[in-house]
Design an enzyme around this catalytic site. Structure first.
Site, short mmCIF file in Angstrom:
data_model
loop_
_atom_site.label_atom_id
_atom_site.label_comp_id
_atom_site.label_asym_id
_atom_site.label_seq_id
_atom_site.Cartn_x
_atom_site.Cartn_y
_atom_site.Cartn_z
N LYS A 94 0.94 -1.22 0.10
CA LYS A 94 -0.07 0.10 0.11
C LYS A 94 0.94 1.32 -0.12
O LYS A 94 1.73 1.38 1.00
CB LYS A 94 -0.99 0.03 1.13
CG LYS A 94 -1.70 1.28 1.38
CD LYS A 94 -2.74 0.83 2.52
CE LYS A 94 -3.67 1.91 2.79
NZ LYS A 94 -4.83 1.69 3.73
N ARG B 106 -10.99 9.85 0.16
CA ARG B 106 -11.02 10.40 1.79
C ARG B 106 -11.93 11.36 1.88
O ARG B 106 -12.61 11.60 2.91
CB ARG B 106 -9.55 11.16 2.19
CG ARG B 106 -8.45 9.97 2.32
CD ARG B 106 -7.12 10.54 2.74
NE ARG B 106 -6.16 9.23 2.87
CZ ARG B 106 -4.95 9.50 2.62
NH1 ARG B 106 -4.50 10.69 2.48
NH2 ARG B 106 -4.20 8.24 2.70
N LYS C 6 -2.03 -1.51 -4.06
CA LYS C 6 -3.02 -0.23 -3.96
C LYS C 6 -1.84 0.94 -3.97
O LYS C 6 -1.14 0.99 -3.05
CB LYS C 6 -3.73 -0.47 -2.75
CG LYS C 6 -4.71 0.78 -2.54
CD LYS C 6 -5.23 0.75 -1.13
CE LYS C 6 -5.90 2.12 -0.89
NZ LYS C 6 -6.16 1.99 0.63
N TYR D 6 -14.41 1.00 -8.66
CA TYR D 6 -15.73 1.70 -8.35
C TYR D 6 -16.34 1.63 -9.83
O TYR D 6 -17.63 1.88 -9.77
CB TYR D 6 -15.55 3.29 -8.09
CG TYR D 6 -14.81 3.31 -6.84
CD1 TYR D 6 -15.60 3.38 -5.60
CD2 TYR D 6 -13.47 3.47 -6.64
CE1 TYR D 6 -14.68 3.66 -4.54
CE2 TYR D 6 -12.59 3.62 -5.64
CZ TYR D 6 -13.32 3.76 -4.26
OH TYR D 6 -12.69 3.84 -3.15
#
Ligand SMILES: NCC(=O)CCC(=O)O
Ligand SMILES: [Mg+2]
Length: 300
Positions: A170, A180, A224, A289
């Site tokens: 990450k 965020r 990620k 998404y």
């Protein structure tokens, strides 16, 4: 289709439901909205949904107390999914940052994160999520030793079948900006996460992190963000041969969507082309998404 993971932002606050301005095409969903999307995804052959909670700031504190509430919003969402859409697998982060008022991934002692107390909470949190019905828990911070304690805790709580997807590699990335914003931690976050997330220039460390997490019992690993780190995906897959996930994170998806909305590029082609890149690099699954959109396009 069967390598897409529907990535959702869910909210416990009615007033927060609706479009996320910095993440075009993505809405914060209440539980009814989540069920609707999960049903559609399952119908398209998408095997799993990943949940990312937006938590009412009134429920956040420095100790991330809400993360250990078995009747909290996330366990409730999992139970509802399991009851209403049994055909879709549920992946859920084990992490404290949605629940801390300072936005960090662990409990703070002054300016530093207290690794040991954080680990203890992560282990308890993972059991709560597994009890609620999660199929895969995904420890998403980079605390050392977390995979081992979570595996032990799950086994002791009679959840040997619940799998662990480790966010092993990450990176401290600018691509998390819209996320965020979406979960409401952008303004809460004090300082930054560069002390525990990886430097984008580093690649050997990623392989080392993966090796440690596999050694502690991770079943799958995640890279990620995704697109800027395809070399890492490829190296992990080649070197370890384990199920390798990539996360097409919010900033990646926002770039695709905003270019499309502005008429600068064809966002449908951008989406499919980037997803192809993940597959070429060796990824077994991609959190995006755009999972439902991509699956619809692939179905024609
Ligand atoms: N633990 C989940 C994330 O951090 C998501 C990042 C993003 O979509 O930008
Ligand atoms: Mg690590």
């Amino acid at each position: 289709m069967d390598d897409l993971v529907l990535t959702t932002v869910i909210t416990d606050t009615k007033a927060s439901e609706g479009p996320v301005p910095s993440l075009p095409g993505v809405s914060r969903l209440g539980l009814d909205g989540l069920i609707e999307q999960a049903r559609e995804a399952a119908g398209l052959g998408i095997p799993a949904v990943a949940l990312f909670p937006h938590i009412d700031p009134a429920r956040k504190d420095a100790a991330a107390t809400e993360a250990l509430n078995p009747d909290g919003f996330v366990p409730a969402a999992i139970r509802r999914l399991k009851a209403d859409v049994p055909d879709i697998g549920v992946i859920v982060d084990v992490a404290l940052d949605p629940f801390t008022d300072h936005g960090h991934d662990g409990l703070m002692q002054g300016d530093v994160i207290d690794n040991d107390t954080t680990l203890d909470m992560l282990a308890q949190g993972a059991v709560i999520l597994a009890d609620a019905g999660a199929d895969i828990v995904a420890p998403s911070d980079m605390m050392d030793g977390r995979i081992g304690v979570i595996r032990d805790a799950l086994d002791q709580a009679d959840h040997p079948d619940v799998m662990i997807l480790s966010y092993a590699a990450k990176y401290a990335s600018a691509f998390y900006g819209p996320y965020r914003d979406a979960i409401g931690t952008a303004s809460a976050l004090r300082g930054d996460k560069r002390t525990y997330q990886m430097d984008p220039a580093n690649s050997e460390e990623a392989l080392h992190e993966v090796a440690m997490d596999l050694d502690e019992g991770a079943d799958m690993v995640m890279v990620k963000p995704g697109l800027p780190y395809l070399d890492i995906c490829h190296r992990i897959k080649t070197e370890f041969g384990v199920p390798t996930f990539a996360f097409q994170v919010s900033g990646e998806y926002a770039m695709i969507q905003s270019a499309g909305q502005n008429g600068w590029a064809d966002s449908e082609r951008l989406l499919l082309e980037t997803l192809n890149g993940f597959k070429r690099a060796g990824c077994d699954a991609v959190l995006t998404y755009g999972a439902i959109r991509a699956a619809r396009l692939l179905k024609g």
